[in-house]
Design a protein around this motif. Structure first.
Motif, PDB file in Angstrom:
ATOM      1  N   MET A   1       0.764  -1.187  -0.085  1.00 19.89           N
ATOM      2  CA  MET A   1      -0.051   0.052   0.035  1.00 19.89           C
ATOM      3  C   MET A   1       0.958   1.455  -0.034  1.00 19.89           C
ATOM      4  O   MET A   1       0.672   2.303  -0.668  1.00 19.89           O
ATOM      5  CB  MET A   1      -0.998  -0.047   1.269  1.00 19.89           C
ATOM      6  CG  MET A   1      -2.105  -1.135   1.062  1.00 19.89           C
ATOM      7  SD  MET A   1      -3.068  -1.141   2.418  1.00 19.89           S
ATOM      8  CE  MET A   1      -3.781   0.557   2.431  1.00 19.89           C
ATOM      9  N   ASP A   2       1.903   1.176   0.787  1.00 19.97           N
ATOM     10  CA  ASP A   2       2.741   2.333   0.899  1.00 19.97           C
ATOM     11  C   ASP A   2       3.462   2.636  -0.535  1.00 19.97           C
ATOM     12  O   ASP A   2       3.459   3.692  -1.037  1.00 19.97           O
ATOM     13  CB  ASP A   2       4.005   2.171   2.085  1.00 19.97           C
ATOM     14  CG  ASP A   2       3.351   2.189   3.499  1.00 19.97           C
ATOM     15  OD1 ASP A   2       2.201   2.838   3.616  1.00 19.97           O
ATOM     16  OD2 ASP A   2       3.879   1.570   4.348  1.00 19.97           O
ATOM     17  N   ALA A   3       4.008   1.555  -1.064  1.00 22.40           N
ATOM     18  CA  ALA A   3       4.643   1.951  -2.323  1.00 22.40           C
ATOM     19  C   ALA A   3       3.512   2.359  -3.150  1.00 22.40           C
ATOM     20  O   ALA A   3       4.167   3.126  -4.287  1.00 22.40           O
ATOM     21  CB  ALA A   3       5.208   0.539  -2.960  1.00 22.40           C
ATOM     22  N   GLY A   4       2.385   1.764  -3.352  1.00 21.92           N
ATOM     23  CA  GLY A   4       1.529   2.561  -4.266  1.00 21.92           C
ATOM     24  C   GLY A   4       1.069   3.845  -3.971  1.00 21.92           C
ATOM     25  O   GLY A   4       1.145   4.495  -5.103  1.00 21.92           O
ATOM     26  N   LEU A   5       0.958   4.284  -2.804  1.00 19.59           N
ATOM     27  CA  LEU A   5       0.832   5.647  -2.637  1.00 19.59           C
ATOM     28  C   LEU A   5       1.941   6.504  -2.907  1.00 19.59           C
ATOM     29  O   LEU A   5       1.804   7.845  -3.696  1.00 19.59           O
ATOM     30  CB  LEU A   5       0.598   5.914  -0.956  1.00 19.59           C
ATOM     31  CG  LEU A   5       0.234   7.342  -0.482  1.00 19.59           C
ATOM     32  CD1 LEU A   5      -1.061   7.821  -1.071  1.00 19.59           C
ATOM     33  CD2 LEU A   5       0.384   7.352   1.278  1.00 19.59           C
ATOM     34  N   ILE A   6       3.065   6.121  -2.610  1.00 20.58           N
ATOM     35  CA  ILE A   6       4.395   6.680  -2.892  1.00 20.58           C
ATOM     36  C   ILE A   6       4.314   6.775  -4.639  1.00 20.58           C
ATOM     37  O   ILE A   6       4.718   7.954  -5.158  1.00 20.58           O
ATOM     38  CB  ILE A   6       5.486   6.371  -2.803  1.00 20.58           C
ATOM     39  CG1 ILE A   6       5.564   6.478  -0.999  1.00 20.58           C
ATOM     40  CG2 ILE A   6       6.747   6.891  -3.108  1.00 20.58           C
ATOM     41  CD1 ILE A   6       6.657   5.612   0.011  1.00 20.58           C
ATOM     42  N   ALA A   7       3.910   5.806  -5.180  1.00 22.48           N
ATOM     43  CA  ALA A   7       3.969   5.827  -6.709  1.00 22.48           C
ATOM     44  C   ALA A   7       3.090   6.909  -7.475  1.00 22.48           C
ATOM     45  O   ALA A   7       3.319   7.741  -8.345  1.00 22.48           O
ATOM     46  CB  ALA A   7       3.901   4.438  -7.434  1.00 22.48           C
ATOM     47  N   ARG A   8       1.746   6.863  -6.917  1.00 23.81           N
ATOM     48  CA  ARG A   8       0.809   7.652  -7.330  1.00 23.81           C
ATOM     49  C   ARG A   8       1.197   9.352  -6.898  1.00 23.81           C
ATOM     50  O   ARG A   8       0.906  10.305  -7.730  1.00 23.81           O
ATOM     51  CB  ARG A   8      -0.605   7.389  -6.460  1.00 23.81           C
ATOM     52  CG  ARG A   8      -1.166   6.272  -7.115  1.00 23.81           C
ATOM     53  CD  ARG A   8      -2.810   6.187  -6.662  1.00 23.81           C
ATOM     54  NE  ARG A   8      -2.725   6.306  -5.184  1.00 23.81           N
ATOM     55  CZ  ARG A   8      -2.616   4.969  -4.401  1.00 23.81           C
ATOM     56  NH1 ARG A   8      -2.327   3.936  -5.123  1.00 23.81           N
ATOM     57  NH2 ARG A   8      -2.699   4.985  -3.012  1.00 23.81           N
ATOM     58  N   PHE A   9       1.936   9.642  -5.837  1.00 23.55           N
ATOM     59  CA  PHE A   9       2.176  10.596  -5.396  1.00 23.55           C
ATOM     60  C   PHE A   9       3.410  11.434  -6.481  1.00 23.55           C
ATOM     61  O   PHE A   9       3.358  12.516  -6.894  1.00 23.55           O
ATOM     62  CB  PHE A   9       2.916  10.913  -4.123  1.00 23.55           C
ATOM     63  CG  PHE A   9       3.811  12.345  -3.774  1.00 23.55           C
ATOM     64  CD1 PHE A   9       2.989  13.142  -3.137  1.00 23.55           C
ATOM     65  CD2 PHE A   9       5.027  12.203  -3.944  1.00 23.55           C
ATOM     66  CE1 PHE A   9       3.810  14.321  -2.986  1.00 23.55           C
ATOM     67  CE2 PHE A   9       5.823  13.329  -3.529  1.00 23.55           C
ATOM     68  CZ  PHE A   9       5.091  14.601  -2.990  1.00 23.55           C
ATOM     69  N   CYS A  10       4.280  10.434  -6.440  1.00 25.11           N
ATOM     70  CA  CYS A  10       5.246  10.833  -7.604  1.00 25.11           C
ATOM     71  C   CYS A  10       4.820  11.015  -9.214  1.00 25.11           C
ATOM     72  O   CYS A  10       5.457  11.992  -9.828  1.00 25.11           O
ATOM     73  CB  CYS A  10       6.508   9.777  -7.759  1.00 25.11           C
ATOM     74  SG  CYS A  10       7.763   9.466  -6.291  1.00 25.11           S
ATOM     75  N   GLN A  11       4.055  10.159  -9.610  1.00 27.23           N
ATOM     76  CA  GLN A  11       3.218  10.603 -11.091  1.00 27.23           C
ATOM     77  C   GLN A  11       2.443  11.897 -10.821  1.00 27.23           C
ATOM     78  O   GLN A  11       2.504  12.688 -11.825  1.00 27.23           O
ATOM     79  CB  GLN A  11       2.261   9.490 -11.193  1.00 27.23           C
ATOM     80  CG  GLN A  11       2.932   8.218 -11.502  1.00 27.23           C
ATOM     81  CD  GLN A  11       1.838   7.159 -11.915  1.00 27.23           C
ATOM     82  OE1 GLN A  11       0.815   7.080 -11.406  1.00 27.23           O
ATOM     83  NE2 GLN A  11       2.191   6.204 -12.920  1.00 27.23           N
TER      84      GLN A  11
END
Length: 180
Positions: A1-11
């Motif tokens: 979940m954390d990795a997904g959140l970070i990926a969406r933030f970076c996008q």
């Protein structure tokens, strides 16, 4: 979940990539932090000296002498560092031209700020130092005065404290501002 959140933030935000400090600033930071550690050790030993007796006093005095010698050595290494890196020496010279900022304060500022070019606005640097105001509210019943956030770099705040005190005593505008 954390990795997904970070990926969406970076996008969404597309932040600039992190870059490490240049080697000369990293080395200056290490020298300044070593000097700080030696000064803290010296203060601890001086505190112990107040209550020591007999042979322990002699041991503490011997240790204090060693700490004093190491501090002298590190200060010389810092001076040599500025001579080896003229661009840092020039920045130190500019900072020490400000009344109230000495060589030690300027050295800490340069070590802890890193690359000033990374800050696009003064507020960013103030936030990094923990010198921006933070609001504290709790619903509608509790309102406190804004205070400094203190969530930033404590070494940077500490290095700015004494120059600020000197400036408040000598600069009429800052003196008036501090009294309001």
């Amino acid at each position: 979940m954390d990795a997904g959140l970070i990926a969406r933030f970076c996008q969404a935000i597309n932040p600039s990539p992190w870059t490490p400090l240049p080697a000369e600033i990293k080395e200056l930071q290490e020298l300044m932090r070593r000097l700080e550690a030696l000064q803290q050790m010296e203060q601890q030993e001086r505190n112990r000296l107040e209550t020591s007796t007999g042979v322990i006093t002699e041991l503490i005095l011997s240790h204090l002498e060693g700490l004093h010698q190491q501090q002298k050595q590190v200060k010389q290494l810092i001076r040599d560092h500025f001579q080896r890196h003229p661009h840092l020496g020039k920045q130190q010279e500019l900072l020490t031209s400000i009344p109230g900022i000495g060589e030690l304060s300027a050295s800490v500022l340069l070590a802890e700020i890193g690359q000033i070019e990374n800050y696009h606005r003064a507020r960013q640097l103030a936030a990094y130092a923990g010198l921006t105001p933070s609001q504290w509210t709790s619903g509608t019943s509790v309102q406190r005065k804004p205070r400094l956030s203190h969530t930033g770099n404590r070494r940077l705040r500490k290095a700015l404290y004494m120059p600020a005190i000197v400036a408040m005593g000598h600069n009429p505008l800052l003196k008036a501002f501090s009294q309001t």
